[in-house]
Design a protein around this motif. Structure first.
Motif, PDB file in Angstrom:
ATOM      1  N   ILE A  21      14.140   0.085 -12.188  1.00 35.72           N
ATOM      2  CA  ILE A  21      12.771   0.579 -11.980  1.00 35.72           C
ATOM      3  C   ILE A  21      11.974  -0.395 -11.116  1.00 35.72           C
ATOM      4  CG2 ILE A  21      10.586   1.097 -13.140  1.00 35.72           C
ATOM      5  CD1 ILE A  21      12.276   2.157 -15.497  1.00 35.72           C
ATOM      6  N   ALA A  22      12.070  -1.700 -11.442  1.00 40.59           N
ATOM      7  CA  ALA A  22      11.355  -2.698 -10.644  1.00 40.59           C
ATOM      8  C   ALA A  22      11.856  -2.714  -9.205  1.00 40.59           C
ATOM      9  CB  ALA A  22      11.515  -4.082 -11.274  1.00 40.59           C
ATOM     10  N   ASP A  23      13.155  -2.522  -9.031  1.00 40.79           N
ATOM     11  CA  ASP A  23      13.727  -2.548  -7.683  1.00 40.79           C
ATOM     12  C   ASP A  23      13.294  -1.325  -6.874  1.00 40.79           C
ATOM     13  OD1 ASP A  23      15.597  -3.889  -5.818  1.00 40.79           O
ATOM     14  OD2 ASP A  23      16.676  -1.993  -5.980  1.00 40.79           O
ATOM     15  N   LEU A  24      13.211  -0.178  -7.518  1.00 41.92           N
ATOM     16  CA  LEU A  24      12.715   1.014  -6.827  1.00 41.92           C
ATOM     17  C   LEU A  24      11.309   0.776  -6.274  1.00 41.92           C
ATOM     18  CD1 LEU A  24      13.776   4.056  -9.052  1.00 41.92           C
ATOM     19  CD2 LEU A  24      14.618   3.495  -6.778  1.00 41.92           C
ATOM     20  N   ILE A  25      10.462   0.171  -7.108  1.00 41.30           N
ATOM     21  CA  ILE A  25       9.088  -0.102  -6.678  1.00 41.30           C
ATOM     22  C   ILE A  25       9.071  -1.145  -5.559  1.00 41.30           C
ATOM     23  CG2 ILE A  25       6.837  -0.968  -7.422  1.00 41.30           C
ATOM     24  CD1 ILE A  25       7.555   0.088 -10.239  1.00 41.30           C
ATOM     25  N   GLY A  26       9.818  -2.245  -5.772  1.00 38.34           N
ATOM     26  CA  GLY A  26       9.813  -3.331  -4.794  1.00 38.34           C
ATOM     27  C   GLY A  26      10.363  -2.910  -3.443  1.00 38.34           C
ATOM     28  N   THR A  27      11.478  -2.192  -3.434  1.00 29.07           N
ATOM     29  CA  THR A  27      12.066  -1.785  -2.161  1.00 29.07           C
ATOM     30  C   THR A  27      11.185  -0.775  -1.437  1.00 29.07           C
ATOM     31  OG1 THR A  27      13.405  -0.175  -3.386  1.00 29.07           O
ATOM     32  CG2 THR A  27      14.473  -2.246  -2.756  1.00 29.07           C
ATOM     33  N   SER A  28      10.552   0.134  -2.185  1.00 31.75           N
ATOM     34  CA  SER A  28       9.678   1.110  -1.531  1.00 31.75           C
ATOM     35  C   SER A  28       8.478   0.420  -0.894  1.00 31.75           C
ATOM     36  CB  SER A  28       9.214   2.173  -2.528  1.00 31.75           C
ATOM     37  OG  SER A  28       8.460   1.595  -3.578  1.00 31.75           O
ATOM     38  N   LEU A  29       7.880  -0.565  -1.593  1.00 29.60           N
ATOM     39  CA  LEU A  29       6.758  -1.308  -1.025  1.00 29.60           C
ATOM     40  C   LEU A  29       7.191  -2.095   0.199  1.00 29.60           C
ATOM     41  CD1 LEU A  29       4.997  -2.663  -4.253  1.00 29.60           C
ATOM     42  CD2 LEU A  29       4.128  -0.921  -2.687  1.00 29.60           C
ATOM     43  N   TRP A  30       8.347  -2.759   0.095  1.00 27.63           N
ATOM     44  CA  TRP A  30       8.843  -3.589   1.197  1.00 27.63           C
ATOM     45  C   TRP A  30       9.133  -2.753   2.442  1.00 27.63           C
ATOM     46  CZ3 TRP A  30      14.214  -4.088   2.921  1.00 27.63           C
ATOM     47  CH2 TRP A  30      14.403  -5.134   3.833  1.00 27.63           C
ATOM     48  N   VAL A  31       9.876  -1.672   2.247  1.00 30.03           N
ATOM     49  CA  VAL A  31      10.242  -0.828   3.389  1.00 30.03           C
ATOM     50  C   VAL A  31       8.994  -0.197   4.008  1.00 30.03           C
ATOM     51  CG1 VAL A  31      11.432   1.296   4.059  1.00 30.03           C
ATOM     52  CG2 VAL A  31      12.588  -0.368   2.597  1.00 30.03           C
ATOM     53  N   PHE A  32       8.137   0.382   3.173  1.00 30.46           N
ATOM     54  CA  PHE A  32       6.954   1.055   3.700  1.00 30.46           C
ATOM     55  C   PHE A  32       6.035   0.066   4.421  1.00 30.46           C
ATOM     56  CE2 PHE A  32       2.685   2.823   3.514  1.00 30.46           C
ATOM     57  CZ  PHE A  32       2.893   4.125   3.928  1.00 30.46           C
ATOM     58  N   THR A  33       5.822  -1.119   3.810  1.00 28.21           N
ATOM     59  CA  THR A  33       4.921  -2.097   4.412  1.00 28.21           C
ATOM     60  C   THR A  33       5.420  -2.560   5.776  1.00 28.21           C
ATOM     61  OG1 THR A  33       4.185  -2.867   2.240  1.00 28.21           O
ATOM     62  CG2 THR A  33       3.830  -4.348   4.099  1.00 28.21           C
ATOM     63  N   TRP A  34       6.707  -2.927   5.846  1.00 31.75           N
ATOM     64  CA  TRP A  34       7.239  -3.454   7.094  1.00 31.75           C
ATOM     65  C   TRP A  34       7.382  -2.375   8.161  1.00 31.75           C
ATOM     66  CZ3 TRP A  34       7.712  -7.974   9.343  1.00 31.75           C
ATOM     67  CH2 TRP A  34       7.660  -9.124   8.555  1.00 31.75           C
ATOM     68  N   VAL A  35       7.973  -1.246   7.789  1.00 28.29           N
ATOM     69  CA  VAL A  35       8.238  -0.212   8.788  1.00 28.29           C
ATOM     70  C   VAL A  35       6.943   0.412   9.292  1.00 28.29           C
ATOM     71  CG1 VAL A  35       9.328   2.026   9.194  1.00 28.29           C
ATOM     72  CG2 VAL A  35      10.551   0.261   7.916  1.00 28.29           C
ATOM     73  N   VAL A  36       6.117   0.890   8.366  1.00 28.03           N
ATOM     74  CA  VAL A  36       4.854   1.525   8.780  1.00 28.03           C
ATOM     75  C   VAL A  36       3.910   0.481   9.380  1.00 28.03           C
ATOM     76  CG1 VAL A  36       2.848   2.829   7.982  1.00 28.03           C
ATOM     77  CG2 VAL A  36       5.120   3.375   7.100  1.00 28.03           C
ATOM     78  N   GLY A  37       3.924  -0.755   8.808  1.00 28.88           N
ATOM     79  CA  GLY A  37       3.057  -1.804   9.327  1.00 28.88           C
ATOM     80  C   GLY A  37       3.388  -2.159  10.770  1.00 28.88           C
TER      81      GLY A  37
END
Length: 212
Positions: free
Chosen positions: A140-156
């Motif tokens: 569960i923690a990894d799902l949250i962390g990876t989604s934040l990481w991917v979204f932040t870097w890619v969209v950012g």
């Protein structure tokens, strides 16, 4: 050109030649503690998406499942043999127990935010599996962390390429707050891992014990 920009430029031909498959493999294996430039390739893919050479949705939908899969692969590597490797490598059992206690209290947060830092990103899953962190909690923690990481870097990075001045001003305003929070979290982690001194027992002993 900065070192980061140079590295991204070096990775771009690989993406142009092999596309989403090499992106998925690199991001996944980096999460499993195999030294591949998954994060750099993801950044290069976001910039190519901003230039219209890749799809933004395609990059997001490639990187997120790959990151989750790689982290869980690292977790099961650690679960199956990581503890023995740590002990053979010289880590004391007492330190492992202390690390387990730390993960029991803060492991979820470490998995979520450790995704944003080199070193912790590659090793979080391996360490979590080695100290027997419950898989469901890790997942569960990894799902949250990876989604934040991917979204932040890619969209950012995609947005930065489209609106560089606006994003740069925003980063300058946020940077002091982010640095303060990161320093506070690091200080807390170090404080939790330091050994504690036992206080002397000042309670009065029973008469029979005093006579001895």
């Amino acid at each position: 050109m900065s070192g980061f920009e140079t590295t991204v430029a070096d990775m771009t031909p690989w993406l142009q030649a092999y596309g989403y498959p090499i992106l998925a493999v690199s991001v996944a294996l980096e999460g499993a503690a195999i030294p591949l430039p998954g994060g750099i390739l993801m950044a290069a893919a976001a910039i190519l998406a901003a230039h219209g050479e890749l799809s933004l949705a395609g990059v997001l939908l490639t990187c997120w499942p790959a990151a989750v899969a790689g982290d869980n692969l690292g977790y099961w590597f650690g679960r199956s043999g990581g503890r023995r490797l740590l002990l053979r490598g010289g880590v004391r059992r007492q330190r492992l127990v202390r690390l387990q206690r730390f993960f029991r209290r803060f492991g979820g947060w470490l998995i979520v935010f450790g995704r944003f830092f080199d070193g912790t990103r590659q090793l979080d899953g391996l360490v979590a599996g080695s100290i027997r962190m419950p898989w469901r909690r890790f997942f569960i923690a990894d799902l949250i962390g990876t989604s934040l990481w991917v979204f932040t870097w890619v969209v950012g990075l995609y947005a930065f390429d489209q609106h560089p001045r606006l994003i740069h001003r925003t980063i300058l305003h946020l940077n002091p707050w982010i640095a303060t929070l990161a320093a506070a979290a690091l200080a807390l982690a170090i404080w939790r891992l330091l050994p504690r001194r036992k206080r002397p027992d000042t309670r009065p002993r029973p008469p029979a014990e005093q006579a001895d």
